[in-house]
Structure formats: C-alpha cells, structure tokens
Design an enzyme around this catalytic site. Structure first.
Site, PDB file in Angstrom:
ATOM      1  N   TYR A   1      -2.478   0.204  10.213  1.00 51.67           N
ATOM      2  CA  TYR A   1      -2.572  -0.520   8.940  1.00 51.67           C
ATOM      3  C   TYR A   1      -1.264  -0.386   8.150  1.00 51.67           C
ATOM      4  O   TYR A   1      -0.681  -1.375   7.705  1.00 51.67           O
ATOM      5  CB  TYR A   1      -3.760   0.034   8.138  1.00 51.67           C
ATOM      6  CG  TYR A   1      -3.822  -0.430   6.700  1.00 51.67           C
ATOM      7  CD1 TYR A   1      -4.196  -1.729   6.376  1.00 51.67           C
ATOM      8  CD2 TYR A   1      -3.493   0.447   5.655  1.00 51.67           C
ATOM      9  CE1 TYR A   1      -4.251  -2.136   5.045  1.00 51.67           C
ATOM     10  CE2 TYR A   1      -3.550   0.043   4.338  1.00 51.67           C
ATOM     11  CZ  TYR A   1      -3.935  -1.254   4.039  1.00 51.67           C
ATOM     12  OH  TYR A   1      -3.974  -1.659   2.734  1.00 51.67           O
TER      13      TYR A   1
ATOM     14  N   THR B   1       0.801  -1.221   0.000  1.00 49.44           N
ATOM     15  CA  THR B   1       0.000   0.000   0.000  1.00 49.44           C
ATOM     16  C   THR B   1       0.841   1.282   0.000  1.00 49.44           C
ATOM     17  O   THR B   1       1.968   1.295   0.513  1.00 49.44           O
ATOM     18  CB  THR B   1      -0.913   0.000   1.248  1.00 49.44           C
ATOM     19  OG1 THR B   1      -1.559   1.269   1.363  1.00 49.44           O
ATOM     20  CG2 THR B   1      -0.133  -0.221   2.533  1.00 49.44           C
TER      21      THR B   1
HETATM   22  N1  LIG Z   1      -8.620  -1.111  -0.727  1.00 41.56           N
HETATM   23  C1  LIG Z   1      -7.697  -0.152  -0.859  1.00 41.56           C
HETATM   24  O1  LIG Z   1      -8.024   1.036  -0.976  1.00 41.56           O
HETATM   25  C2  LIG Z   1      -6.235  -0.512  -0.887  1.00 41.56           C
HETATM   26  C3  LIG Z   1      -5.293   0.525  -0.976  1.00 41.56           C
HETATM   27  C4  LIG Z   1      -3.941   0.192  -1.022  1.00 41.56           C
HETATM   28  C5  LIG Z   1      -3.541  -1.127  -0.966  1.00 41.56           C
HETATM   29  N2  LIG Z   1      -4.486  -2.109  -0.864  1.00 41.56           N
HETATM   30  C6  LIG Z   1      -4.023  -3.504  -0.787  1.00 41.56           C
HETATM   31  O2  LIG Z   1      -4.519  -4.180  -1.922  1.00 41.56           O
HETATM   32  C7  LIG Z   1      -4.777  -5.555  -1.602  1.00 41.56           C
HETATM   33  C8  LIG Z   1      -6.172  -5.923  -2.039  1.00 41.56           C
HETATM   34  O3  LIG Z   1      -7.089  -5.092  -1.367  1.00 41.56           O
HETATM   35  P1  LIG Z   1      -8.656  -5.134  -1.630  1.00 41.56           P
HETATM   36  O4  LIG Z   1      -9.107  -3.742  -1.844  1.00 41.56           O
HETATM   37  O5  LIG Z   1      -8.978  -6.194  -2.620  1.00 41.56           O
HETATM   38  O6  LIG Z   1      -9.132  -5.566  -0.180  1.00 41.56           O
HETATM   39  P2  LIG Z   1     -10.525  -6.186   0.288  1.00 41.56           P
HETATM   40  O7  LIG Z   1     -11.566  -5.980  -0.727  1.00 41.56           O
HETATM   41  O8  LIG Z   1     -10.738  -5.704   1.678  1.00 41.56           O
HETATM   42  O9  LIG Z   1     -10.181  -7.737   0.321  1.00 41.56           O
HETATM   43  C9  LIG Z   1      -9.313  -8.275   1.267  1.00 41.56           C
HETATM   44  C10 LIG Z   1      -9.615  -9.751   1.365  1.00 41.56           C
HETATM   45  O10 LIG Z   1      -8.773 -10.283   2.394  1.00 41.56           O
HETATM   46  C11 LIG Z   1      -9.530 -11.256   3.050  1.00 41.56           C
HETATM   47  N3  LIG Z   1      -9.101 -11.525   4.396  1.00 41.56           N
HETATM   48  C12 LIG Z   1      -9.176 -10.704   5.475  1.00 41.56           C
HETATM   49  N4  LIG Z   1      -8.810 -11.376   6.559  1.00 41.56           N
HETATM   50  C13 LIG Z   1      -8.482 -12.628   6.175  1.00 41.56           C
HETATM   51  C14 LIG Z   1      -8.059 -13.781   6.846  1.00 41.56           C
HETATM   52  N5  LIG Z   1      -7.889 -13.801   8.169  1.00 41.56           N
HETATM   53  N6  LIG Z   1      -7.809 -14.898   6.135  1.00 41.56           N
HETATM   54  C15 LIG Z   1      -8.002 -14.914   4.802  1.00 41.56           C
HETATM   55  N7  LIG Z   1      -8.438 -13.872   4.104  1.00 41.56           N
HETATM   56  C16 LIG Z   1      -8.677 -12.733   4.793  1.00 41.56           C
HETATM   57  C17 LIG Z   1     -10.959 -10.724   3.083  1.00 41.56           C
HETATM   58  O11 LIG Z   1     -11.814 -11.808   3.269  1.00 41.56           O
HETATM   59  P3  LIG Z   1     -13.401 -11.617   3.568  1.00 41.56           P
HETATM   60  O12 LIG Z   1     -13.972 -11.222   2.227  1.00 41.56           O
HETATM   61  O13 LIG Z   1     -13.823 -12.970   4.004  1.00 41.56           O
HETATM   62  O14 LIG Z   1     -13.500 -10.558   4.605  1.00 41.56           O
HETATM   63  C18 LIG Z   1     -11.073 -10.058   1.732  1.00 41.56           C
HETATM   64  O15 LIG Z   1     -11.622 -10.932   0.789  1.00 41.56           O
HETATM   65  C19 LIG Z   1      -4.505  -5.673  -0.105  1.00 41.56           C
HETATM   66  O16 LIG Z   1      -3.199  -6.140   0.095  1.00 41.56           O
HETATM   67  C20 LIG Z   1      -4.589  -4.248   0.402  1.00 41.56           C
HETATM   68  O17 LIG Z   1      -3.792  -4.051   1.559  1.00 41.56           O
HETATM   69  C21 LIG Z   1      -5.820  -1.828  -0.837  1.00 41.56           C
END
Ligand SMILES: NC(=O)c1ccc[n+]([C@@H]2O[C@H](COP(=O)([O-])OP(=O)(O)OC[C@H]3O[C@@H](n4cnc5c(N)ncnc54)[C@H](OP(=O)(O)O)[C@@H]3O)[C@@H](O)[C@H]2O)c1
Length: 299
Positions: free
Chosen positions: A133, A109
């Site tokens: 985070y 991130t």
């Molecule tokens: N969203 C943003 O704005 C943003 C910004 C910068 C970087 N990122 C990074 O980009 C990547 C993808 O993000 P995203 O937006 O796709 O996030 P997201 O929609 O929140 O998805 C994260 C996933 O991780 C899963 N997860 C959480 N806890 C878990 C556990 N204990 N065991 C297994 N799975 C688990 C969640 O499962 P559930 O569906 O079951 O809850 C969810 O499906 C991440 O590495 C995030 O840090 C995101």
C-alpha cells in the site's frame, strides 16, 4: 467553477460532501453546486479507458482525488490492482489535469515512511514504505510530481476515521458489543485524523489564493489531528468517550502479526500546512469526541 471529488462513497469523500452541504465556510466564491462527486460507477480508477472516457466528456477547474485502494493487508495479495488505483490512475489524473489546466489536490499517506525515525516526519524526510500500500501510494505521489511540477498539492494524512464506513472507531464500537475484552497494539504510534477535519482543511485550501493562483509549484503537506498516541490508547479513549466499560489490553506488534507490515511511528510534523494556509488543528481527543457524539445521535 467545476470541482471534481473522487471517492464519493469513502470516508473522506462523504465528509467533504457533508461539509460542502452544511459549512458556513462555503462563501460567495464557492457554492455546493460547484462540486461534482463521483464513485467508481462513474469513474473507475482501475480502468485506464474508464478514466479517459470520463474526462473526454467532463472538464474541471479543480480535481480532488480522495479515491484510493486503502485495504492495507489485502494490498499484499492485490499489488497490481493497488498499483493501478494508487499509482497509475494518479499518473493519468495528473496528465489529464495538466491538459485541462485543472488544479489537482491528491491525498496520500503516512505509510510512505518506514516509521523508524525518532522524530516527527517533515515533508522532505526520506520516504521508505514497508508495505505494498505504502509503495503504491508513494509511486502515485512521484508520478504526480513528475507530470505536474506546478499546480498540484499532496496532503499526507494518517489513521483516518469518521462516522462513515469501516474504520478503527467503528470497528472498536462493533467489537465492544461482540467480545468481552480486546488486545490492541501499543507499540505503533501516530496521530488519528477525523475525516471531517481533513475535509474542512481541503475546502479551506482550495479557496486559498496560494492554491488557486496560477504558477504555484507542487507541494506536499502533512496533516492529521494533534497528539501522538498508540492504537491501544486510541481504543481506550474510544470506549471511555462512548461510556463503554471494556477491558483493552496492550499487545506488541510481534504478538499481533498482520499480512502487511506497519510502520512503528509515523507521527508527522504539521508546521508547514499550519504556516502556509493558516490552519488550526484540533487535538485528536476533541475530534474523536465530536465523531462519537454524532454517532450517538445517529443511533
Ligand atoms: N483510511 C486511512 O486510515 C488513511 C490513512 C492515510 C491516508 N489515507 C488516504 O486518504 C484518502 C481517503 O481515504 P479514506 O479513508 O476516505 O478511504 P476509503 O474510505 O477506503 O475510501 C476510498 C474510496 O476509494 C474508492 N475506490 C476504490 N477503488 C476504486 C476504483 N477502482 N475506482 C474508483 N473509486 C475507487 C472506494 O470506492 P467504494 O466505496 O466503491 O469501494 C472508496 O469510496 C486515500 O487517499 C487514502 O489513501 C487513508
């Protein structure tokens, strides 16, 4: 080829699934059948034993880690859980990938930065996260790099949205139906990332010989859509493209306090990923338009 994708129910995991199943870029060297998508039911990253058990029975050539603890505000109260998922689980995945001789592609991130630099962050700029985070994600990056100096790749991305789940775009569209006007922060700058664009980039990278070939040193790459905007400008464009006549007023971060501090400007320089993998990056407005068109079709 066996390619594991974690976080199958998240924005990026779902976008990779969509792209794998529809994309013409999937060529003879890679078929949708190569991909195994898992959620927390199959592989719970909050549990060390769940992770060990899963990989005792499953071997992979490539692991793409899209799962993460992503609730920035709640992480302030759940630091231990966030650390387990974003740091310790990543460390364990790196150790397993190394033992299995698998390549590891991990997502990080822009929140590893404090947002105080006056210019776009490069991959080598000093990180200094200002919330739980960001600290846990940075700890995950460092643990991965220590255990896997070769054969891994980290993509730092920012402001991810998609047609799936809860994100800034879906929140704006929902609030647009519930309220008459909104105040949105105008002094935090960055670049949105459409998850489908990032999914396409990930699929391009894992096919690329610079990722596939043995003996590649582990590298960090920045990726987002092009353009620098504030959340306020982002909100205004969402309503404009969605053809919703709506009043969005700018407010300062001070006027809108949140449990977790947010970095002020996390614009990232993307020259490295463009050059190494010959990636074309869309402007944020055209990608937002694509996402909103899909959302409209789904209504
Ligand atoms: N969203 C943003 O704005 C943003 C910004 C910068 C970087 N990122 C990074 O980009 C990547 C993808 O993000 P995203 O937006 O796709 O996030 P997201 O929609 O929140 O998805 C994260 C996933 O991780 C899963 N997860 C959480 N806890 C878990 C556990 N204990 N065991 C297994 N799975 C688990 C969640 O499962 P559930 O569906 O079951 O809850 C969810 O499906 C991440 O590495 C995030 O840090 C995101």
């Amino acid at each position: 080829m066996r390619i594991l994708v974690t976080g199958k129910n998240g924005q990026l995991g779902r976008s990779i699934q969509k792209t794998v199943n529809t994309d013409i870029k999937i060529d003879n060297n890679q078929s949708p059948n190569d991909f195994i998508f898992v959620g927390r039911e199959e592989l719970d990253l909050s549990s060390e034993s769940s992770i060990s058990h899963y990989f005792d029975n499953n071997k992979f050539d490539i692991i793409i880690n899209c799962a993460a603890y992503t609730q920035v505000d709640r992480a302030e109260q759940e630091a231990e859980l966030a650390n387990q998922i974003n740091h310790l689980a990543v460390k364990q995945l790196a150790s397993i990938a190394s033992n299995q001789r698998a390549k590891l592609l991990h997502i990080s991130t822009d929140y590893v930065f404090d947002g105080e630099s006056g210019k776009p962050y490069t991959e080598t700029d000093t990180s200094n996260p200002i919330n739980v985070y960001g600290r846990t994600k940075l700890a995950g990056e460092k643990a991965l790099q220590a255990l896997m100096p070769m054969n891994a790749l980290i993509i730092r991305t920012s402001w991810v949205y998609s047609e799936y789940g809860n994100n800034f775009v879906s929140t704006m569209l929902r609030l647009g139906k519930e309220r008459d006007e909104l105040n949105i922060v105008s002094d935090q700058m960055g670049s949105p990332t459409y998850a489908t664009d990032l999914a396409g980039v990930i699929l391009e990278i894992i096919r690329h010989n610079k990722f596939r070939d043995v003996a590649q040193t582990t590298q960090v790459y920045n990726y987002s859509n092009e353009g620098e905007i504030s959340w306020h400008e982002f909100a205004k464009e969402i309503f404009k493209l969605a053809e919703i006549d709506y009043k969005v007023s700018p407010v300062s971060t001070q006027q809108y306090p949140t449990p977790a501090k947010r970095p002020r400007n996390t614009l990232m320089n993307k020259d490295k990923i463009v050059k190494v993998f010959n990636i074309k990056i869309s402007n944020w407005k055209s990608s937002l338009n694509t996402c909103l068109t899909i959302l409209k079709e789904q209504q």
